[in-house]
Design an enzyme around this catalytic site. Sequence first.
Site, mmCIF file in Angstrom:
data_model
loop_
_atom_site.group_PDB
_atom_site.id
_atom_site.type_symbol
_atom_site.label_atom_id
_atom_site.label_comp_id
_atom_site.label_asym_id
_atom_site.label_seq_id
_atom_site.Cartn_x
_atom_site.Cartn_y
_atom_site.Cartn_z
ATOM 1 N N LEU A 1 -4.831 3.500 -1.470
ATOM 2 C CA LEU A 1 -6.218 3.558 -1.004
ATOM 3 C C LEU A 1 -6.992 4.576 -1.846
ATOM 4 C CD1 LEU A 1 -5.739 3.562 2.890
ATOM 5 C CD2 LEU A 1 -6.284 1.620 1.425
ATOM 6 N N LYS B 1 -1.341 13.156 0.363
ATOM 7 C CA LYS B 1 -2.151 11.984 0.697
ATOM 8 C C LYS B 1 -1.336 10.903 1.410
ATOM 9 C CE LYS B 1 -3.584 11.352 -3.521
ATOM 10 N NZ LYS B 1 -4.296 10.708 -4.662
ATOM 11 N N GLY C 1 4.251 0.443 4.841
ATOM 12 C CA GLY C 1 5.639 0.812 5.117
ATOM 13 C C GLY C 1 5.788 1.414 6.503
ATOM 14 N N LEU D 1 0.849 -1.192 0.000
ATOM 15 C CA LEU D 1 0.000 0.000 0.000
ATOM 16 C C LEU D 1 0.884 1.241 0.000
ATOM 17 C CD1 LEU D 1 -2.711 -1.090 2.617
ATOM 18 C CD2 LEU D 1 -2.890 -1.103 0.114
ATOM 19 N N ASP E 1 9.239 9.557 8.144
ATOM 20 C CA ASP E 1 10.396 10.255 7.530
ATOM 21 C C ASP E 1 10.122 11.707 7.183
ATOM 22 O OD1 ASP E 1 8.624 9.894 5.449
ATOM 23 O OD2 ASP E 1 10.185 9.451 3.982
ATOM 24 N N ASN F 1 8.522 13.023 4.772
ATOM 25 C CA ASN F 1 8.676 13.216 3.322
ATOM 26 C C ASN F 1 10.135 13.351 2.879
ATOM 27 O OD1 ASN F 1 5.862 13.184 2.973
ATOM 28 N ND2 ASN F 1 5.717 15.386 3.389
ATOM 29 N N LEU G 1 -0.421 9.078 4.690
ATOM 30 C CA LEU G 1 -1.039 8.875 6.010
ATOM 31 C C LEU G 1 -0.081 8.158 6.944
ATOM 32 C CD1 LEU G 1 -4.555 7.636 4.821
ATOM 33 C CD2 LEU G 1 -3.869 9.974 5.379
#
EC number: 2.1.1.221
Length: 311
Positions: free
Chosen positions: A237, A249, A211, A191, A215, A217, A251
């Site tokens: 998703l 997006k 995962g 995912l 981090d 991003n 999460l």
Amino acid sequence: MSSEMPAENPLPTDVPDMEEKINSNDNQVKKGEPGSDKAESIGVMSKRQMKKLMKQKQWEEQRDLRRQRRKEKRQKRKLERQYQLESNNEGSDRKRIRRDVVPSTLRLIIDCSFDNLMVLKDVKKLHKQIQRCYAENRKALHPVQFYLTSHGGQLKNNMNENDKGWVNWKDIHISSEHYNELIKKEDLVYLTSDSPDVLNELDETKAYVIGGLVDHNHHKGITYKKALEHGIGHAQLPLGNFVKMNSRKVLAVNHVFEIILSYLEKRNWKEAFFSVLPPRKGASPLGEANDSSKHELHEKEAGEDNSSDSD
């Protein structure tokens, strides 16, 4: 023979007079009268009698206090019985709810192989997110088959230091091995929000991978690349189909986990998303967001028209 009579012996001088004896007896009788005894007993009272009188007086003075205490005891017993009854009812409800639980065959994996990419602060955040996932899965109506793979390094050390009870966790598979070594490749779906494929329906025969990375991003697209490297399926998703967000997006681990649990219960993606997404994400239903944008645009155009008329 002499005709003289013998002389009488004279009375002794120390014999008390008869009148004095009578007076003395009268005095003794007076002392023996009941009224006289009572007066004498009041005047000379023993310590035991004094204590008895004091206790009687105290008992009478505390009569209202005793009545109040009895009333309070009755109320306390009533509340205790009521609490016990409610506790029994709650226990019955919990048992009934637990009987309604139907575990899902869907496998949900948190991939902890990114340990070397995180600082300790972020490892601790990941640990808390995993704790949340575990707690939510334990109380879910359709708990998933929960896996924690590649478990080791900083994460394991932090859990040993701050959460030693993790070794006793139930209904979870914790392994130092990679998920590739535990589950067939054809069953795996990673995912990731970078995948071009949208997950419209959950397949409960599959094993979905999340995962385990906090981090901020710094490593964009790394989970998508990981899926490609291992040659396994991937999907995102269907967030964009139902939700308008002010931020990316991406999460948190526990949010993805909870959304899947919620979908298994509700079978509705929109309800699942909005039951989990925090307000700070600025999420709003996609249709409402579009309507709001159109309304703002209409107001802006109307304002420009009014401005032109005033010129």
